[in-house]
Design an enzyme around this catalytic site. Structure first.
Site, PDB file in Angstrom:
ATOM      1  CG  ASP A   1      14.356   6.605 -11.809  1.00  0.00           C
ATOM      2  OD1 ASP A   1      15.392   6.126 -12.288  1.00  0.00           O
ATOM      3  OD2 ASP A   1      13.230   6.095 -11.967  1.00  0.00           O
TER       4      ASP A   1
ATOM      5  CG  HIS B   1      10.329   9.968 -11.395  1.00  0.00           C
ATOM      6  ND1 HIS B   1       9.574   9.719 -12.520  1.00  0.00           N
ATOM      7  CD2 HIS B   1      10.914   8.786 -11.073  1.00  0.00           C
ATOM      8  CE1 HIS B   1       9.692   8.445 -12.859  1.00  0.00           C
ATOM      9  NE2 HIS B   1      10.506   7.852 -12.003  1.00  0.00           N
TER      10      HIS B   1
ATOM     11  CG  ASP C   1      12.106   7.036 -15.283  1.00  0.00           C
ATOM     12  OD1 ASP C   1      11.949   6.907 -16.512  1.00  0.00           O
ATOM     13  OD2 ASP C   1      11.652   6.230 -14.466  1.00  0.00           O
TER      14      ASP C   1
ATOM     15  CG  ASP D   1       5.645  11.131 -16.209  1.00  0.00           C
ATOM     16  OD1 ASP D   1       5.042  12.146 -16.590  1.00  0.00           O
ATOM     17  OD2 ASP D   1       5.760  10.099 -16.891  1.00  0.00           O
ATOM     18  NE  ARG D   2       4.584   7.713 -10.618  1.00  0.00           N
ATOM     19  CZ  ARG D   2       3.449   7.038 -10.424  1.00  0.00           C
ATOM     20  NH1 ARG D   2       2.400   7.660  -9.905  1.00  0.00           N
ATOM     21  NH2 ARG D   2       3.366   5.770 -10.748  1.00  0.00           N
TER      22      ARG D   2
ATOM     23  CG  ASN E   1      10.119   3.554 -17.261  1.00  0.00           C
ATOM     24  OD1 ASN E   1      11.000   4.068 -16.569  1.00  0.00           O
ATOM     25  ND2 ASN E   1       8.924   3.275 -16.758  1.00  0.00           N
ATOM     26  CG  HIS E   2       8.234   7.627 -16.326  1.00  0.00           C
ATOM     27  ND1 HIS E   2       6.968   7.997 -15.931  1.00  0.00           N
ATOM     28  CD2 HIS E   2       8.524   6.513 -15.617  1.00  0.00           C
ATOM     29  CE1 HIS E   2       6.517   7.165 -15.014  1.00  0.00           C
ATOM     30  NE2 HIS E   2       7.453   6.244 -14.801  1.00  0.00           N
TER      31      HIS E   2
ATOM     32  CG  HIS F   1      15.559   3.884 -16.928  1.00  0.00           C
ATOM     33  ND1 HIS F   1      15.669   4.900 -16.001  1.00  0.00           N
ATOM     34  CD2 HIS F   1      14.305   3.378 -16.771  1.00  0.00           C
ATOM     35  CE1 HIS F   1      14.533   5.021 -15.333  1.00  0.00           C
ATOM     36  NE2 HIS F   1      13.688   4.106 -15.783  1.00  0.00           N
TER      37      HIS F   1
ATOM     38  NE  ARG G   1       9.212  -1.934 -12.799  1.00  0.00           N
ATOM     39  CZ  ARG G   1       9.279  -0.697 -12.289  1.00  0.00           C
ATOM     40  NH1 ARG G   1       8.298   0.148 -12.518  1.00  0.00           N
ATOM     41  NH2 ARG G   1      10.311  -0.325 -11.566  1.00  0.00           N
TER      42      ARG G   1
ATOM     43  CG  HIS H   1      13.053   0.873 -14.078  1.00  0.00           C
ATOM     44  ND1 HIS H   1      12.086   1.724 -14.555  1.00  0.00           N
ATOM     45  CD2 HIS H   1      12.578  -0.389 -14.297  1.00  0.00           C
ATOM     46  CE1 HIS H   1      11.069   1.004 -15.032  1.00  0.00           C
ATOM     47  NE2 HIS H   1      11.358  -0.271 -14.890  1.00  0.00           N
TER      48      HIS H   1
END
Length: 697
Positions: free
Chosen positions: A394, A396, A428, A431-432, A460-461, A513, A564, A592
């Site tokens: 990831d 991000h 991923d 995001d973040r 997943n993002h 992922h 989650r 992930h």
């Protein structure tokens, strides 16, 4: 180890500690049965890190015939251990190199200007059996070719190369070749020698092999043209022409330019053995401080055996399975060139806190997506890749961490290592973090520039309903404007639906992922998912692939509910082992989850979780890591640690930022608010402490 300081012969040992900066030399003491002081000794490293010190001259000037192993235990202790027996004759200024577990010792001096005897000039220490071997010496026109000292020696595959050195007062400039598989009998290195040609065939040849092939093809074409011309002038028949061509191709003149094929040499009806995948027992760590940063990349562990070209050594039985010696791709002009030129600057890139506007306009980003999407449409849902390869977890939107990883461990450009190693990113990308646009646009540009070397799979993002909530949509609006931002956000999410879903490396390592969840039992289930695909269309297979996690530890078996949320699951080590066995795999690599060391083993090493963004969401304090898989299928973790912030900020911090920090980070406060409102999943394996920033969990 050892040596001479100009006054006396030494017997100490030192190690350069590169685990943290500033690098320091540390003297090794209390290491067991240390060898006596000596100079002109030779040391060689075995592939597993064992160091062999052999021969040398003691304080009285006597040639030594002993050998000592030197190893570092997992608890940090160093230990010397004497090898059994002795060489047939003592020597110094000799050469030593490993081929597998066999240490080849060649030449050397014995004092008084004399060389070691020809009968014992080449000896082999079999470290697996603990026995000394004196192979039958090879002869070349009656010459004692291995009687020399101060020569250069190295090994390539099963061959040992010896160059130059001194024989008495004569300076040598010859090149010798020893074949370990044939009893280490030496012969002058001739590119047309049978053993050497066979080895070149098995690994796709030397640097001049492509030229030899081109010359051979030109000779065939010239012969065919000559025969065709002669046949035309003489009115010959087609049958006559074909036979003349055959004779021309097999004529003695072609023997002067030997043909080196690209087919791996192996026995008919048998498959060549392939190595097992294993995780290297040490990780490479890049410190935070900039001084001496280049030294880490110069260590041999970071050079993948200094491979100068990408070559596949495993025969798949078809020409399509082979990688050409030289692979030249013509890059098309476009916006991706500008992205690479402006963003792929590992040492120079700095975030611009004064002006948050993105470097590209909406039309340029859409053009980038259009060109990249054409490439993704041509790929399968499960990529089939070759080693060597770097694997990233990831990111991000933490573009600074991506630049640090490129700086420390090689960048995907012509000045870096893209010519001989692939790059695989496990999803991923957005995001973040506050630089999702930079991260995504650079990866797409690299995919366009190097379509066969850069690989992206989906996380997943990479879904509109997720990145609408966790920062990417907000970043597009904030940096591109409302109208253009929405257009770009929708276009990139449309591209995400075309991303491949998994990657299979050498048929032994499956990369994804998330995980295998409850319902994925065969790789075919992933391969059968047709793209473009949304989370809704993917069903439980895609949900497991992108969202599932391993259980908390190896003791929790089976399928369990995931913290989650409802409908998500965790899978135990039994699921991992059953899946690997059913699909003939040796390892699963997935991302992930944030893990504190950047990577974490599960299911007794059959699964590795990888996370490349440091200090996730500004609170986790985790390291970031990549995995570098060599051609020998040894996997080396390489880490970076988070850069300390000037003022720590956590979701439960009540104190305002100081003035300087507010000035530098004010433009990114929207991302801080997103992370405060939607806190991340805590790092895997991290114990919860009451009152910590993870209190919400």
């Amino acid at each position: 180890m050892g040596g001479n300081d100009g006054k006396s012969t030494l017997g100490d040992a030192w190690a350069l500690d590169t685990s943290e900066k500033p690098y320091q030399w540390r003297k090794i003491t209390d290491a067991g049965e240390m060898p006596c002081p000596r100079m002109y000794a030779t040391a060689a490293a075995r592939s597993d890190g064992l160091l062999l010190l052999c021969g040398g001259r003691d304080v009285q000037g006597t040639p030594l015939a002993d050998a000592y192993g030197f190893a570092r235990h997992r608890d940090g202790r160093w230990e010397w251990h004497a090898a059994p027996g002795h060489m047939p004759s003592g020597r110094y200024q000799h050469g030593a190199v490993f081929v597998g577990t066999r240490l080849h010792i060649s030449g050397g001096a014995v004092g008084g200007g004399r060389m070691v005897d020809e009968g014992t000039s080449t000896v082999v220490l079999d470290t697996s059996g603990g026995a000394w071997i004196t192979p039958a010496p090879g002869t070349l026109s009656g010459e004692d070719v291995t009687r020399r000292c101060r020569h250069a020696v190295t090994s390539v595959g099963p061959f040992v190369f010896i160059y130059g050195g001194l024989k008495g007062s004569q300076l040598l400039d010859d090149l010798l070749l020893a074949d370990d598989a044939a009893g280490a009998e030496l012969a002058i290195c001739d590119p047309r020698a049978a053993a050497w040609s066979q080895y070149l065939n098995s690994v796709h040849g030397s640097a001049s092999a492509a030229q030899m092939l081109a010359e051979a093809a030109a000779a065939e074409a010239a012969a065919a043209a000559a025969v065709a011309n002669r046949s035309s002038s003489q009115g010959g028949s087609p049958e006559r022409t074909e036979s003349d061509v055959a004779r021309a191709i097999s004529s003695p003149s072609r023997d002067e330019s030997p043909t080196l094929t690209l087919n791996q040499h192996h026995q008919p009806g048998s498959s060549p053995p392939t190595p097992d995948v294993r995780l290297y027992h040490r990780a490479v760590v890049a410190p935070m401080e900039p001084p001496l940063r280049g030294l880490v990349r110069q260590l041999s562990i970071d050079q993948l055996d200094n491979e100068g070209r990408r070559v596949s050594i495993y025969d798949k039985g078809t020409p399509e399975g082979k990688t050409p010696i030289f692979q030249r791709t013509v890059s098309m002009p476009g916006v991706h060139k500008r992205v690479i030129n402006e963003l792929l600057r590992p040492r120079q890139w700095k975030p611009n806190h004064e002006d948050r506007r993105f470097m590209l306009g909406a039309e340029e980003i859409v053009e980038l997506c259009d060109n990249a999407e054409k490439l993704f449409k041509q790929e399968n849902s499960v990529l089939e890749l070759k080693a060597p390869i770097k694997i990233f977890g990831d990111l991000h939107g933490q573009f600074g961490d991506l630049m640090r990883l490129f700086e420390e461990y090689g960048a995907p450009n012509t000045a870096g290592d893209i010519t001989y190693i692939d790059y695989l990113f496990l999803g991923d990308y957005v995001d973040r973090g506050s630089h999702s646009l930079e991260t995504m646009c650079l990866l797409l540009a690299l995919k366009i520039e190097h379509p066969r070397s850069v690989h992206l799979i989906r996380g997943n993002h990479e879904a509109a309903d997720i990145n609408a909530l966790f920062g990417f949509r907000l970043e597009c609006l904030e940096r591109l404007g409302d109208e253009d931002g929405i257009w770009v956000w929708k276009r990139i999410n449309s591209l995400f639906n075309w991303l491949p879903l998994a990657a299979l490396i050498e048929g032994k390592i499956l990369c994804m992922h998330g995980g295998i969840g409850r319902c994925i039992n065969r790789i075919d289930q992933i391969a059968e998912l047709e793209r473009p695909i949304t989370m809704e269309d993917g069903g439980p297979v895609l949900m497991d692939l992108l969202w599932s996690d391993p259980t908390t530890n190896d003791g929790v078996q089976g399928v369990q509910p995931s913290p989650r949320g409802p409908g998500l699951v965790t899978f135990g080590p039994d699921r991992v082992k059953d899946f690997c066995k059913a699909n003939n795999l040796q390892m699963i690599v997935r991302a992930h989850e944030c893990v504190m060391d950047g990577f974490e083993r599960f299911a007794q090493g059959h699964l590795i979780t990888l996370f490349s963004a440091t200090n996730y969401c500004g609170t986790a304090g985790n390291a970031g890591a990549i995995l570098v898989l060599g051609r020998d299928l040894v996997m080396v973790p390489k880490l970076i640690h988070p850069v300390p912030p000037t003022t720590p900020h956590t979701p439960d911090s009540s104190s305002p930022l100081d003035e300087d920090t507010a000035h530098n980070a004010g433009a990114d406060t929207w991302m801080t608010q997103v992370n405060d409102e939607r806190p991340p999943t805590p790092p895997r394996g991290r114990p919860h402490q009451p009152g910590s920033s993870l209190e919400y969990f």
